[in-house]
Write a protein that holds these residues in place. Structure first.
Motif, short mmCIF file in Angstrom:
data_model
loop_
_atom_site.label_atom_id
_atom_site.label_comp_id
_atom_site.label_asym_id
_atom_site.label_seq_id
_atom_site.Cartn_x
_atom_site.Cartn_y
_atom_site.Cartn_z
N PRO A 176 0.80 -1.22 0.00
CA PRO A 176 0.00 0.00 0.00
C PRO A 176 0.83 1.27 0.00
O PRO A 176 0.50 2.24 -0.69
CB PRO A 176 -0.85 -0.13 1.27
N ASP A 177 1.93 1.32 0.77
CA ASP A 177 2.77 2.52 0.79
C ASP A 177 3.45 2.74 -0.55
O ASP A 177 3.55 3.88 -1.03
CB ASP A 177 3.81 2.42 1.91
N THR A 178 3.93 1.65 -1.14
CA THR A 178 4.58 1.74 -2.44
C THR A 178 3.61 2.20 -3.51
O THR A 178 3.90 3.10 -4.31
CB THR A 178 5.19 0.38 -2.84
N LEU A 179 2.42 1.62 -3.53
CA LEU A 179 1.40 2.01 -4.50
C LEU A 179 0.99 3.46 -4.31
O LEU A 179 0.79 4.20 -5.28
CB LEU A 179 0.17 1.09 -4.38
N SER A 180 0.85 3.88 -3.07
CA SER A 180 0.45 5.26 -2.79
C SER A 180 1.48 6.25 -3.30
O SER A 180 1.15 7.26 -3.93
CB SER A 180 0.24 5.45 -1.28
N THR A 181 2.77 5.97 -3.05
CA THR A 181 3.83 6.85 -3.53
C THR A 181 3.86 6.89 -5.04
O THR A 181 3.96 7.96 -5.66
CB THR A 181 5.20 6.39 -2.99
N ALA A 182 3.78 5.71 -5.67
CA ALA A 182 3.83 5.64 -7.13
C ALA A 182 2.64 6.36 -7.75
O ALA A 182 2.78 7.06 -8.76
CB ALA A 182 3.87 4.18 -7.58
N ALA A 183 1.45 6.20 -7.15
CA ALA A 183 0.25 6.86 -7.69
C ALA A 183 0.37 8.37 -7.59
O ALA A 183 -0.02 9.10 -8.51
CB ALA A 183 -0.98 6.37 -6.93
N ARG A 184 0.94 8.86 -6.48
CA ARG A 184 1.11 10.30 -6.30
C ARG A 184 2.07 10.88 -7.35
O ARG A 184 1.82 11.94 -7.93
CB ARG A 184 1.64 10.58 -4.88
N LEU A 185 3.14 10.14 -7.63
CA LEU A 185 4.12 10.62 -8.62
C LEU A 185 3.55 10.53 -10.04
O LEU A 185 3.79 11.42 -10.86
CB LEU A 185 5.41 9.81 -8.50
N ALA A 186 2.82 9.46 -10.32
CA ALA A 186 2.21 9.32 -11.65
C ALA A 186 1.22 10.45 -11.91
O ALA A 186 1.19 11.03 -13.00
CB ALA A 186 1.53 7.96 -11.77
N GLU A 187 0.43 10.78 -10.89
CA GLU A 187 -0.54 11.87 -11.05
C GLU A 187 0.17 13.20 -11.29
O GLU A 187 -0.25 13.99 -12.15
CB GLU A 187 -1.43 11.97 -9.80
#
Length: 262
Positions: A176-187
């Motif tokens: 979840p932490d990895t996905l959250s960070t990646a999603a924030r950067l992708a956005e």
């Protein structure tokens, strides 16, 4: 405000100063609070020692051969450091206008590059390494040079210049932490997020899964190429020799790589 209140960001130059996009990404990783941004240029002792060896030839990209002149090398290193400082100061000043709670400085150290990077990283919360362009016959420093940084228990971003290439952000795994960070950067980059993992890897709605046959260097590299990745986001893992795998990927991938701590 004390020094402990600030997030300390290190830009370690293995090439020229980073472009504005990469620097903004580092600031986003630092969060919304006060940031202390340090750019480190290393006068590499391996180069200066080589220049002092008698009769050692220097071959230019055009094929011209000449004897290394230690004084000329020293002047060129000093000029390169000054050029990097001017470029960094300009970019950091632009970033400071967007992120007002940002202080920045440029430092020059002398020593072995990987050792100086590792020493400076120990006093930093986030690290970015700018790597050389893979063009005009130039060869970037081998990923193994950064094994010490990869083992640091903090985020490390390896930027394979130029930053603004590729059309997706790829994330390995479903933490979840990895996905959250990646999603924030992708956005922030305006790019789709693609997860890569084995069959059964859970992904949030709207995130496509690229299924890997196994977590291997080749499978991860092939997925990044197939998805035209700009950035690969990877967490530390216990199920493989992760530091060794990651430094191998640095040599194999054209995209940038963000290593997150466990």
């Amino acid at each position: 405000m004390t020094a402990e209140d600030k997030r300390r960001l290190l830009v370690a130059l293995d090439s020229r100063a980073p472009d504005a996009g990469a620097l903004r990404l580092l600031a986003r990783l630092g969060g919304a609070g006060a940031l202390e941004l340090t750019c480190l240029y290393v006068e590499d002792e391996d180069l200066t020692r080589a220049a002092a060896l008698p009769g050692l030839p220097e071959i230019s990209l055009s094929g011209q051969v000449q004897t290394l002149d230690p004084q000329r090398i020293a002047r060129e290193v000093a000029a390169d450091a000054e050029s990097a400082r001017l470029a960094f100061d300009r970019l950091a000043a632009e970033l400071a206008r967007e992120h007002r709670a940002l202080e920045h400085r440029f430092m020059v150290a002398r020593g072995r590059l990987a050792e100086e990077f590792h020493r400076a990283a120990a006093a930093s919360d986030l690290v970015m390494v700018t790597r050389a362009l893979r063009a005009s016959g130039l060869r970037p420093r081998l990923g193994r040079s950064f094994l010490g940084l990869v083992r640091e228990p903090k985020p490390v971003l390896f930027v394979n210049e130029p930053w603004a290439s590729g059309s997706s952000v790829v994330v390995l795994g479903d933490g979840p932490d990895t996905l959250s960070t990646a999603a924030r950067l992708a956005e922030a980059e305006g790019l789709p997020l693609v997860a890569v993992g084995t069959a059964g890897t859970a992904t949030p709605p709207g995130v496509r899964l690229h299924v890997l046959a196994g977590v291997t260097e080749k499978a991860i590299a092939d997925a990044c190429l197939a998805e035209d990745a700009r950035l690969l986001v990877v967490p530390a893992r216990a199920d493989v020799d992760w530091p060794e795998l990651l430094v191998s990927l640095l040599d194999r991938l054209p995209c940038s790589v963000l290593k997150l701590p466990a």
